[in-house]
Write an enzyme that holds these catalytic residues in place. Structure first.
Site, PDB file in Angstrom:
ATOM      1  N   GLU A 147       8.796  -3.786  -7.983  1.00 55.75           N
ATOM      2  CA  GLU A 147       7.344  -3.996  -8.067  1.00 55.75           C
ATOM      3  C   GLU A 147       6.963  -5.331  -7.447  1.00 55.75           C
ATOM      4  OE1 GLU A 147       5.156  -1.487  -8.288  1.00 55.75           O
ATOM      5  OE2 GLU A 147       6.041  -1.028 -10.246  1.00 55.75           O
ATOM      6  N   ASP A 187       2.817   2.573  -1.502  1.00 58.46           N
ATOM      7  CA  ASP A 187       2.105   3.737  -2.045  1.00 58.46           C
ATOM      8  C   ASP A 187       1.944   4.829  -0.996  1.00 58.46           C
ATOM      9  OD1 ASP A 187       1.903   1.974  -4.106  1.00 58.46           O
ATOM     10  OD2 ASP A 187      -0.245   1.620  -3.884  1.00 58.46           O
ATOM     11  N   TYR A 220      -4.441  -9.338  -7.255  1.00 60.36           N
ATOM     12  CA  TYR A 220      -3.389  -8.810  -6.375  1.00 60.36           C
ATOM     13  C   TYR A 220      -3.301  -9.666  -5.116  1.00 60.36           C
ATOM     14  CZ  TYR A 220      -0.699  -5.558  -3.539  1.00 60.36           C
ATOM     15  OH  TYR A 220       0.275  -5.000  -2.749  1.00 60.36           O
TER      16      TYR A 220
HETATM   17  C1  GLA Z   1       0.009  -1.670  -5.470  1.00 60.09           C
HETATM   18  C2  GLA Z   1       0.091  -1.802  -3.958  1.00 60.09           C
HETATM   19  C3  GLA Z   1       1.524  -1.620  -3.463  1.00 60.09           C
HETATM   20  C4  GLA Z   1       2.488  -2.525  -4.238  1.00 60.09           C
HETATM   21  C5  GLA Z   1       2.257  -2.407  -5.737  1.00 60.09           C
HETATM   22  C6  GLA Z   1       3.064  -3.413  -6.517  1.00 60.09           C
HETATM   23  O1  GLA Z   1       0.321  -0.365  -5.858  1.00 60.09           O
HETATM   24  O2  GLA Z   1      -0.753  -0.856  -3.330  1.00 60.09           O
HETATM   25  O3  GLA Z   1       1.595  -1.859  -2.087  1.00 60.09           O
HETATM   26  O4  GLA Z   1       2.388  -3.852  -3.809  1.00 60.09           O
HETATM   27  O5  GLA Z   1       0.894  -2.586  -6.084  1.00 60.09           O
HETATM   28  O6  GLA Z   1       4.419  -3.148  -6.397  1.00 60.09           O
END
Ligand code: GLA
Length: 388
Positions: free
Chosen positions: A33, A174, A224
């Site tokens: 993660e 993702d 984020y």
């Molecule tokens: C979100 C982002 C991914 C990744 C996750 C954390 O889902 O879209 O690209 O960075 O967070 O692992």
């Protein structure tokens, strides 16, 4: 499900022929993660829940969108001449962003479309409903207009649109997990060069249980981007003493040796998470291949601790779900999954313990947080496809 979406499509847009039905999955990340924008490894899999889409090409350049998840919004109309992000366009910024990204790559979209979507991924849960819509849109364009793009391209185009049209600086995990999904397999992806292998998920007497915190993310996206820039700063500091391209290039030992180059204790913890989590992901995949599911579960737990204490992206809701899961019988491992700050946890739970797990964790969550969590026993599915 197919019948229901087709029926609604005909009600909304009329029943002329020429429509097709498509599906793209959601995803859950098992471990790895906040490593995907640090050149590290991730280990996600596609799910059998996701987004259904029905679409038909129009004779003009209009675009019409309808979501069965937001019936009250009705048909949202725009056109191929107006592929710009607009706040009031809501969820349609995701498909529009993908169309914009295709055009930017030189794939001219010749005609407009009527599109209806229905997602059975719980909304805002961190199971990537937006990436699912992005990959689905790319797949629809490819199928109708014959664009020569691979599924990996669909992932890259989806990520590009998310970064540059929708303003979230996400990594590739993702969209890649969704576009490249394979039934009963997780994807061990090295985000440094996009090399990947599939690893069969044979859980022998256990299942993946997702617990959705129902905490809405709100500020999540800005946090984020903040984590991402903290890592970028830490990387630049480390690069003054060691020749690396990303935090994923460092072993734990090397990190301990060079970490004093990072001038801020908070950034040291952020970088430590990125380095250790990457190594944990590599170890977890080895453990799974060696059939050592117990070790895999322990590494999931360690991942959560690091996300809680060093990366600080969990919060009381996710911590409660995970800490209650750790107390329950039959739990092999449990951790938050996705970006964090709300969203879901993923737990590996023995079959016979699942009912009691849901009750015990659910009751404790309600008592402490004041609202319900939702639980889903999920299966690992394939990437995007045409259903009809
Ligand atoms: C979100 C982002 C991914 C990744 C996750 C954390 O889902 O879209 O690209 O960075 O967070 O692992």
């Amino acid at each position: 499900m197919v019948e229901a979406v087709v029926k609604r499509f005909k009600e909304v847009y009329g029943d002329e022929a020429g429509f097709k039905v498509f599906f793209a999955p959601g995803r859950v990340n098992l471990i790895g993660e906040h490593t995907d924008y640090n050149g590290g490894h991730v280990f996600p899999c596609a799910l059998t829940i996701g987004t259904y889409g029905v679409a038909r090409v129009r004779d003009d350049r209009k675009l019409r969108f309808y979501s069965m998840n937001f019936d009250h919004l009705g048909v949202i109309e725009t056109s191929l001449e107006d592929l710009k992000p607009r706040k009031e366009a809501g969820w349609t910024n995701y498909p529009k962003g993908v169309m914009w990204a295709f055009e930017g790559r030189g794939y001219q979209i010749p005609r407009g479309l009527d599109i209806l979507l229905y997602g059975n991924i719980p909304n805002g849960s961190g199971l990537s409903s937006s990436a699912s819509i992005e990959v689905l849109t790319g797949y629809i364009l490819k199928e109708f207009f014959g664009f020569e793009v691979s599924n990996q391209d669909l992932a890259l185009i989806g990520q590009y649109s998310e970064n540059n049209f929708n303003g979230v600086n996400c990594g590739i995990m993702d969209q890649f997990a969704i576009a490249m999904g394979k039934k009963d397999n997780a994807i061990f992806l090295d985000t440094a060069d996009l090399s990947y292998t599939y690893a069969p998920i044979s859980l022998k007497g256990a299942k993946l249980v997702i617990a959705c915190s129902n905490k809405k993310r709100g500020l999540g996206d800005s946090k984020y981007n903040e984590r991402r820039s903290e890592c970028e700063t830490a990387l630049a500091e480390l690069q003054t003493v060691v020749d690396i391209k990303g935090l994923g290039d460092l072993s734990e030992e090397k990190f301990e040796e060079v970490k004093s180059a990072i001038k801020d204790p908070v950034r040291v913890r952020r970088a430590k998470h990125a380095v250790y989590e990457n190594q944990r992901t590599i170890k977890a995949v080895e453990a799974l291949k060696a059939d050592n599911i117990t070790l895999f579960g322990q590494l999931m737990n360690a991942s959560h601790v690091s996300l809680r204490d060093d990366y600080e992206v969990t919060g009381i809701e996710l911590d409660t779900l995970v800490e209650e899961a750790w107390k329950a019988e039959g739990v092999i491992g449990s951790r938050m999954t996705g970006a964090g700050f709300g969203g879901c946890t993923v737990s590996l739970v023995k079959d016979e313990a699942i009912d009691a797990f849901v009750k015990q964790v659910g009751d404790a969550y309600l008592a402490k947080i004041g609202y319900k969590a939702d639980f889903y026993v999920v299966e690992v599915g394939d990437g995007p496809c045409t259903l009809q």
